[in-house]
Design an enzyme around this catalytic site. Sequence first.
Site, PDB file in Angstrom:
ATOM      1  N   VAL A 158       3.942 -10.537  14.054  1.00 53.72           N
ATOM      2  CA  VAL A 158       3.433 -10.215  15.385  1.00 53.72           C
ATOM      3  C   VAL A 158       2.278 -11.137  15.769  1.00 53.72           C
ATOM      4  O   VAL A 158       2.258 -11.728  16.844  1.00 53.72           O
ATOM      5  CB  VAL A 158       2.979  -8.731  15.427  1.00 53.72           C
ATOM      6  CG1 VAL A 158       2.162  -8.437  16.672  1.00 53.72           C
ATOM      7  CG2 VAL A 158       4.190  -7.816  15.367  1.00 53.72           C
TER       8      VAL A 158
ATOM      9  N   ARG B 155      -1.666 -18.027   3.244  1.00 55.76           N
ATOM     10  CA  ARG B 155      -0.969 -18.056   4.533  1.00 55.76           C
ATOM     11  C   ARG B 155      -1.743 -18.911   5.537  1.00 55.76           C
ATOM     12  O   ARG B 155      -1.163 -19.689   6.290  1.00 55.76           O
ATOM     13  CB  ARG B 155      -0.795 -16.633   5.091  1.00 55.76           C
ATOM     14  CG  ARG B 155       0.225 -15.805   4.334  1.00 55.76           C
ATOM     15  CD  ARG B 155       0.309 -14.391   4.877  1.00 55.76           C
ATOM     16  NE  ARG B 155       0.874 -14.323   6.222  1.00 55.76           N
ATOM     17  CZ  ARG B 155       2.175 -14.155   6.488  1.00 55.76           C
ATOM     18  NH1 ARG B 155       3.025 -13.990   5.512  1.00 55.76           N
ATOM     19  NH2 ARG B 155       2.606 -14.114   7.734  1.00 55.76           N
TER      20      ARG B 155
ATOM     21  N   ARG C  67      11.380  -6.970   3.387  1.00 52.90           N
ATOM     22  CA  ARG C  67      10.539  -5.770   3.237  1.00 52.90           C
ATOM     23  C   ARG C  67      11.323  -4.514   3.577  1.00 52.90           C
ATOM     24  O   ARG C  67      12.003  -4.458   4.590  1.00 52.90           O
ATOM     25  CB  ARG C  67       9.311  -5.880   4.156  1.00 52.90           C
ATOM     26  CG  ARG C  67       8.320  -6.911   3.689  1.00 52.90           C
ATOM     27  CD  ARG C  67       7.162  -7.008   4.643  1.00 52.90           C
ATOM     28  NE  ARG C  67       7.582  -7.436   5.971  1.00 52.90           N
ATOM     29  CZ  ARG C  67       6.797  -7.416   7.037  1.00 52.90           C
ATOM     30  NH1 ARG C  67       5.566  -6.988   6.932  1.00 52.90           N
ATOM     31  NH2 ARG C  67       7.236  -7.832   8.203  1.00 52.90           N
TER      32      ARG C  67
ATOM     33  N   THR D  98       0.886  -1.815   9.346  1.00 49.73           N
ATOM     34  CA  THR D  98       0.635  -0.371   9.264  1.00 49.73           C
ATOM     35  C   THR D  98       1.793   0.229   8.455  1.00 49.73           C
ATOM     36  O   THR D  98       2.714   0.824   9.034  1.00 49.73           O
ATOM     37  CB  THR D  98       0.531   0.254  10.666  1.00 49.73           C
ATOM     38  OG1 THR D  98       1.541  -0.312  11.509  1.00 49.73           O
ATOM     39  CG2 THR D  98      -0.819   0.015  11.294  1.00 49.73           C
TER      40      THR D  98
ATOM     41  N   ASP E  31      -6.888 -14.384   9.223  1.00 47.67           N
ATOM     42  CA  ASP E  31      -6.036 -13.626   8.303  1.00 47.67           C
ATOM     43  C   ASP E  31      -6.727 -13.628   6.942  1.00 47.67           C
ATOM     44  O   ASP E  31      -7.315 -14.635   6.543  1.00 47.67           O
ATOM     45  CB  ASP E  31      -4.664 -14.300   8.191  1.00 47.67           C
ATOM     46  CG  ASP E  31      -3.609 -13.353   7.637  1.00 47.67           C
ATOM     47  OD1 ASP E  31      -2.700 -12.985   8.385  1.00 47.67           O
ATOM     48  OD2 ASP E  31      -3.704 -12.977   6.440  1.00 47.67           O
TER      49      ASP E  31
ATOM     50  N   THR F 115       1.381  -0.896  15.191  1.00 49.18           N
ATOM     51  CA  THR F 115       2.027   0.375  15.527  1.00 49.18           C
ATOM     52  C   THR F 115       1.308   1.507  14.795  1.00 49.18           C
ATOM     53  O   THR F 115       1.155   1.459  13.565  1.00 49.18           O
ATOM     54  CB  THR F 115       3.510   0.340  15.087  1.00 49.18           C
ATOM     55  OG1 THR F 115       4.108  -0.817  15.654  1.00 49.18           O
ATOM     56  CG2 THR F 115       4.249   1.587  15.540  1.00 49.18           C
TER      57      THR F 115
ATOM     58  N   CYS G 283       9.761  -1.317  10.716  1.00 48.09           N
ATOM     59  CA  CYS G 283       9.506  -0.631  11.995  1.00 48.09           C
ATOM     60  C   CYS G 283      10.265   0.689  12.072  1.00 48.09           C
ATOM     61  O   CYS G 283       9.663   1.752  11.933  1.00 48.09           O
ATOM     62  CB  CYS G 283       9.894  -1.540  13.158  1.00 48.09           C
ATOM     63  SG  CYS G 283       8.739  -2.891  13.400  1.00 48.09           S
TER      64      CYS G 283
HETATM   65  N1  NAD Z   1       7.385  -7.379  12.735  1.00 49.85           N
HETATM   66  C1  NAD Z   1       7.840  -6.783  13.803  1.00 49.85           C
HETATM   67  O1  NAD Z   1       8.948  -7.020  14.240  1.00 49.85           O
HETATM   68  C2  NAD Z   1       6.998  -5.811  14.567  1.00 49.85           C
HETATM   69  C3  NAD Z   1       7.398  -5.434  15.855  1.00 49.85           C
HETATM   70  C4  NAD Z   1       6.617  -4.565  16.562  1.00 49.85           C
HETATM   71  C5  NAD Z   1       5.447  -4.060  15.996  1.00 49.85           C
HETATM   72  N2  NAD Z   1       5.093  -4.414  14.727  1.00 49.85           N
HETATM   73  C6  NAD Z   1       3.836  -3.871  14.202  1.00 49.85           C
HETATM   74  O2  NAD Z   1       2.867  -4.898  14.233  1.00 49.85           O
HETATM   75  C7  NAD Z   1       1.975  -4.781  13.113  1.00 49.85           C
HETATM   76  C8  NAD Z   1       1.971  -6.054  12.298  1.00 49.85           C
HETATM   77  O3  NAD Z   1       3.264  -6.233  11.737  1.00 49.85           O
HETATM   78  P1  NAD Z   1       3.759  -7.621  11.152  1.00 49.85           P
HETATM   79  O4  NAD Z   1       5.228  -7.480  10.956  1.00 49.85           O
HETATM   80  O5  NAD Z   1       3.254  -8.750  11.983  1.00 49.85           O
HETATM   81  O6  NAD Z   1       3.024  -7.631   9.754  1.00 49.85           O
HETATM   82  P2  NAD Z   1       3.007  -8.830   8.696  1.00 49.85           P
HETATM   83  O7  NAD Z   1       3.017  -8.175   7.366  1.00 49.85           O
HETATM   84  O8  NAD Z   1       4.041  -9.839   9.040  1.00 49.85           O
HETATM   85  O9  NAD Z   1       1.631  -9.558   8.931  1.00 49.85           O
HETATM   86  C9  NAD Z   1       0.429  -9.007   8.856  1.00 49.85           C
HETATM   87  C10 NAD Z   1      -0.625 -10.065   8.556  1.00 49.85           C
HETATM   88  O10 NAD Z   1      -1.870  -9.367   8.546  1.00 49.85           O
HETATM   89  C11 NAD Z   1      -2.639  -9.880   7.475  1.00 49.85           C
HETATM   90  N3  NAD Z   1      -3.652  -8.891   7.138  1.00 49.85           N
HETATM   91  C12 NAD Z   1      -3.532  -7.754   6.399  1.00 49.85           C
HETATM   92  N4  NAD Z   1      -4.695  -7.092   6.347  1.00 49.85           N
HETATM   93  C13 NAD Z   1      -5.591  -7.825   7.065  1.00 49.85           C
HETATM   94  C14 NAD Z   1      -6.959  -7.673   7.393  1.00 49.85           C
HETATM   95  N5  NAD Z   1      -7.635  -6.628   6.976  1.00 49.85           N
HETATM   96  N6  NAD Z   1      -7.548  -8.620   8.137  1.00 49.85           N
HETATM   97  C15 NAD Z   1      -6.858  -9.695   8.575  1.00 49.85           C
HETATM   98  N7  NAD Z   1      -5.556  -9.905   8.296  1.00 49.85           N
HETATM   99  C16 NAD Z   1      -4.927  -8.973   7.562  1.00 49.85           C
HETATM  100  C17 NAD Z   1      -1.645 -10.170   6.387  1.00 49.85           C
HETATM  101  O11 NAD Z   1      -2.162 -11.099   5.452  1.00 49.85           O
HETATM  102  C18 NAD Z   1      -0.461 -10.726   7.197  1.00 49.85           C
HETATM  103  O12 NAD Z   1      -0.538 -12.120   7.339  1.00 49.85           O
HETATM  104  C19 NAD Z   1       2.447  -3.555  12.349  1.00 49.85           C
HETATM  105  O13 NAD Z   1       1.747  -2.428  12.796  1.00 49.85           O
HETATM  106  C20 NAD Z   1       3.906  -3.433  12.751  1.00 49.85           C
HETATM  107  O14 NAD Z   1       4.379  -2.117  12.645  1.00 49.85           O
HETATM  108  C21 NAD Z   1       5.828  -5.298  14.008  1.00 49.85           C
END
Ligand code: NAD
Length: 429
Positions: free
Chosen positions: A20, A43, A334, A88, A38, A123, A263
């Site tokens: 995201v 990464r 995942r 999350t 991040d 989310t 999700c």
């Molecule tokens: N992936 C999807 O398709 C999607 C779609 C809609 C909503 N979401 C929601 O968006 C959010 C993020 O999902 P994602 O898939 O991008 O996750 P992800 O696991 O791909 O990425 C998250 C990133 O956050 C970093 N991170 C973790 N803790 C951190 C912190 N304390 N400070 C800074 N960086 C930190 C991680 O190193 C990672 O690079 C979640 O709540 C998810 O439910 C995801």
Amino acid sequence: MIEDLKCKEKKIAVVGLGYVGLPLALEFSRKYSVIGFDINEARVELMKKHIDPSNELPTEAFDGCDIQFTSKEEDLKQAQFFVVSVPTPIDSHNIPDLKPLLSATESVGKALKKGDYVVYESTVYPGATEEDCQPILENLSGLKMGVDFKLGYSPERINPGDKVNTLTNVLKIVSGCDAEALDTIAQVYGSILKKGVYRASSIKVAEAAKIIENTQRDINIALMNELSMLFKKMGISTNEVVEAASTKWNFYKVTPGLVGGHCIGVDPYYLTYKASLLKHHAELISAGRKINDDMPHYVANQIIKNINAVGKVLKESRVLVMGATFKENVSDIRNSKIFDVVSDLVSFGIEVTVIDPYASAEEVLRHYNHPLSSEPTGTYDVIVLATKHDDYVKWTEADYRKWAREPFIFFDIKGVYKNNFKDCKYFSL
Ligand SMILES: NC(=O)c1ccc[n+]([C@@H]2O[C@H](COP(=O)([O-])OP(=O)(O)OC[C@H]3O[C@@H](n4cnc5c(N)ncnc54)[C@H](O)[C@@H]3O)[C@@H](O)[C@H]2O)c1
């Protein structure tokens, strides 16, 4: 805010650069000055070299971007508009694990100044932004929300692997703590989105909207999974039933399947958790989750029954599983439910070969303790088409049969081939 962002007097910080956060940060950075933060240094190093660690974006996506990638919390102090997009997940008891969200909130809280904005994209259940995150922001900054800084929530709708419904091509929900905040957040997001924004009436409404989008899908798939188990007993094909029913104008077409990923299989648990805090048992949502979580065991059970039915010994049987990722044409493994099927089969002494053109062998081994093979070896008693990768759905019956022992047992989980193979024991959900 928008004018200061435009002339780069102020900066946007995106906290959490995953599926995201990274596309969003890059999109903002075509117009504005962005800090991409991040905690994962490895990464960040890849992103500095214009490599997306999630394998979704090409190198060119970084071209012409004004973005500083960093893992130093200190750098966040340069920003005034914060977007939080950290994971999350749920824990092993299906309880929301807010640790990444709260820790990211602490990082933002330490950098927060008067006049700043904080918008959450992760989310969450309704209330998390204002009840769980806001107090941390206020405590660490010594500032008052609504007076000194503004809060908002804008859920993400990206769909990994989907090249049509991309970040800028879909309508995005925005919300704010008051009318001024909503206006500013709508302007900032609206400036990078082709389809614009939908202004939700409150932060809680926006949080709830996101979570029901996925909960609705989860329940609909659960219904189809339940019908699939029932129709199997009746000797009719669920896919054929769905095709027939879809001819009605208001039938909502959903097909059965394994619900994995981070999700649809996770978000409803945020809602059931919040419901339980309010002493409400979310019966339907919980039932849907249970059906979908049990589906891999049903699939494994069917495979085992079919091996037994042709008189083969489980411990001498080999199964080829094609596809390890939670959905087609992505590399994300995942919460892939395919490995629940695999571990059930392995527990019966069956030898299982898993192949996938997108998944990383190293990650599969690390997460699921099962090797990922680069190609099939020898022949198999059962072939399972688990993920509809484009590379696989091109295969003809002869392509599969090359790897099959007689009798050819084919588990086409998503029903891609619609029972069109000859002389084959065919199964689909
Ligand atoms: N992936 C999807 O398709 C999607 C779609 C809609 C909503 N979401 C929601 O968006 C959010 C993020 O999902 P994602 O898939 O991008 O996750 P992800 O696991 O791909 O990425 C998250 C990133 O956050 C970093 N991170 C973790 N803790 C951190 C912190 N304390 N400070 C800074 N960086 C930190 C991680 O190193 C990672 O690079 C979640 O709540 C998810 O439910 C995801």
